[in-house]
Design a protein around this motif. Structure first.
Motif, PDB file in Angstrom:
ATOM      1  N   ALA A   1      43.552  43.612  50.623  1.00 18.94           N
ATOM      2  CA  ALA A   1      42.799  44.645  49.903  1.00 18.94           C
ATOM      3  C   ALA A   1      43.407  46.023  50.143  1.00 18.94           C
ATOM      4  O   ALA A   1      43.549  46.825  49.199  1.00 18.94           O
ATOM      5  CB  ALA A   1      41.338  44.625  50.336  1.00 18.94           C
TER       6      ALA A   1
ATOM      7  N   TYR B   1      46.826  35.950  46.380  1.00 19.80           N
ATOM      8  CA  TYR B   1      45.479  36.092  45.849  1.00 19.80           C
ATOM      9  C   TYR B   1      44.454  35.516  46.805  1.00 19.80           C
ATOM     10  O   TYR B   1      44.735  34.636  47.608  1.00 19.80           O
ATOM     11  CB  TYR B   1      45.330  35.504  44.445  1.00 19.80           C
TER      12      TYR B   1
ATOM     13  N   LYS C   1      46.676  46.295  48.196  1.00 24.49           N
ATOM     14  CA  LYS C   1      46.410  46.366  46.757  1.00 24.49           C
ATOM     15  C   LYS C   1      45.938  47.760  46.351  1.00 24.49           C
ATOM     16  O   LYS C   1      46.409  48.323  45.365  1.00 24.49           O
ATOM     17  CB  LYS C   1      45.360  45.317  46.386  1.00 24.49           C
TER      18      LYS C   1
ATOM     19  N   ILE D   1      40.887  39.020  44.530  1.00 21.98           N
ATOM     20  CA  ILE D   1      41.911  40.042  44.764  1.00 21.98           C
ATOM     21  C   ILE D   1      43.242  39.374  44.471  1.00 21.98           C
ATOM     22  O   ILE D   1      43.615  38.398  45.132  1.00 21.98           O
ATOM     23  CB  ILE D   1      41.900  40.568  46.219  1.00 21.98           C
ATOM     24  N   HIS D   2      43.939  39.866  43.457  1.00 22.09           N
ATOM     25  CA  HIS D   2      45.258  39.339  43.116  1.00 22.09           C
ATOM     26  C   HIS D   2      46.235  40.494  43.204  1.00 22.09           C
ATOM     27  O   HIS D   2      46.004  41.550  42.605  1.00 22.09           O
ATOM     28  CB  HIS D   2      45.259  38.734  41.708  1.00 22.09           C
ATOM     29  N   ASP D   3      47.305  40.310  43.957  1.00 25.82           N
ATOM     30  CA  ASP D   3      48.280  41.374  44.160  1.00 25.82           C
ATOM     31  C   ASP D   3      49.673  40.855  43.841  1.00 25.82           C
ATOM     32  O   ASP D   3      50.130  39.873  44.436  1.00 25.82           O
ATOM     33  CB  ASP D   3      48.207  41.864  45.617  1.00 25.82           C
TER      34      ASP D   3
END
Length: 160
Positions: free
Chosen positions: A113, A131, A116, A141-143
């Motif tokens: 997090a 993710y 990101k 949460i996808h980074d």
């Protein structure tokens, strides 16, 4: 002398209460994860460039609402010469997670997090993809492109 003794007794009682509170707090972490609401942490490297690479997947769940946290772990190796051909190289089921593992999971969430939210968005065709997903979609949460998650690596090493 009575004042010192009273102070020591009060200090001991407060210390015991704080330890008990900390112990209860660590036992109550990740309560939203259960047999229906699973939690996934996934990391894919960039071994094959824009086609991705090797994938590590950790699925965390409980058998029932009050049961211990369990995890399934798998590694998928991608063949860069034949992209559709990939194979699972490692699969471990029903790993019982302890408080140290739970702490690493929380640190992984925080690490992803923080990366990101603090990274400038740039277009990319390749890179590491990470993710985190709670299966009821209340947390995603996808980074991409991302970083190597150090706490996730520590967790994988610990449970293997």
């Amino acid at each position: 002398m009575k004042i010192v003794l009273t102070f020591l007794i009060a200090f001991t009682i407060i210390s015991c209460q704080q330890e008990s509170d900390a112990s209860n707090k660590s036992k109550s972490l990740l309560l939203n994860i259960n047999h229906r609401n699973k939690f996934e942490i996934s990391s894919t490297d960039d071994k094959c460039g824009e086609w991705g690479g090797d994938k590590k997947l950790l699925t965390i769940y409980r058998d029932d609402f009050k049961g211990p946290l369990l995890a399934d772990y798998s590694e998928e190796i991608k063949n860069c010469d034949n992209i559709p051909e990939s194979k699972i190289s490692k699969s471990v089921k029903r790993i019982k997670l302890d408080e140290g593992d739970i702490s690493l999971i929380i640190m992984t969430i925080n690490e992803l997090a923080e990366n990101k939210i603090n990274r400038e968005s740039i277009p990319s065709h390749s890179g590491i993809s990470n993710y985190i997903l709670l299966s009821d979609s209340s947390m995603i949460i996808h980074d991409f492109p991302s970083i190597e998650l150090n706490n996730f690596q520590k967790l994988i090493e610990k449970i293997n």
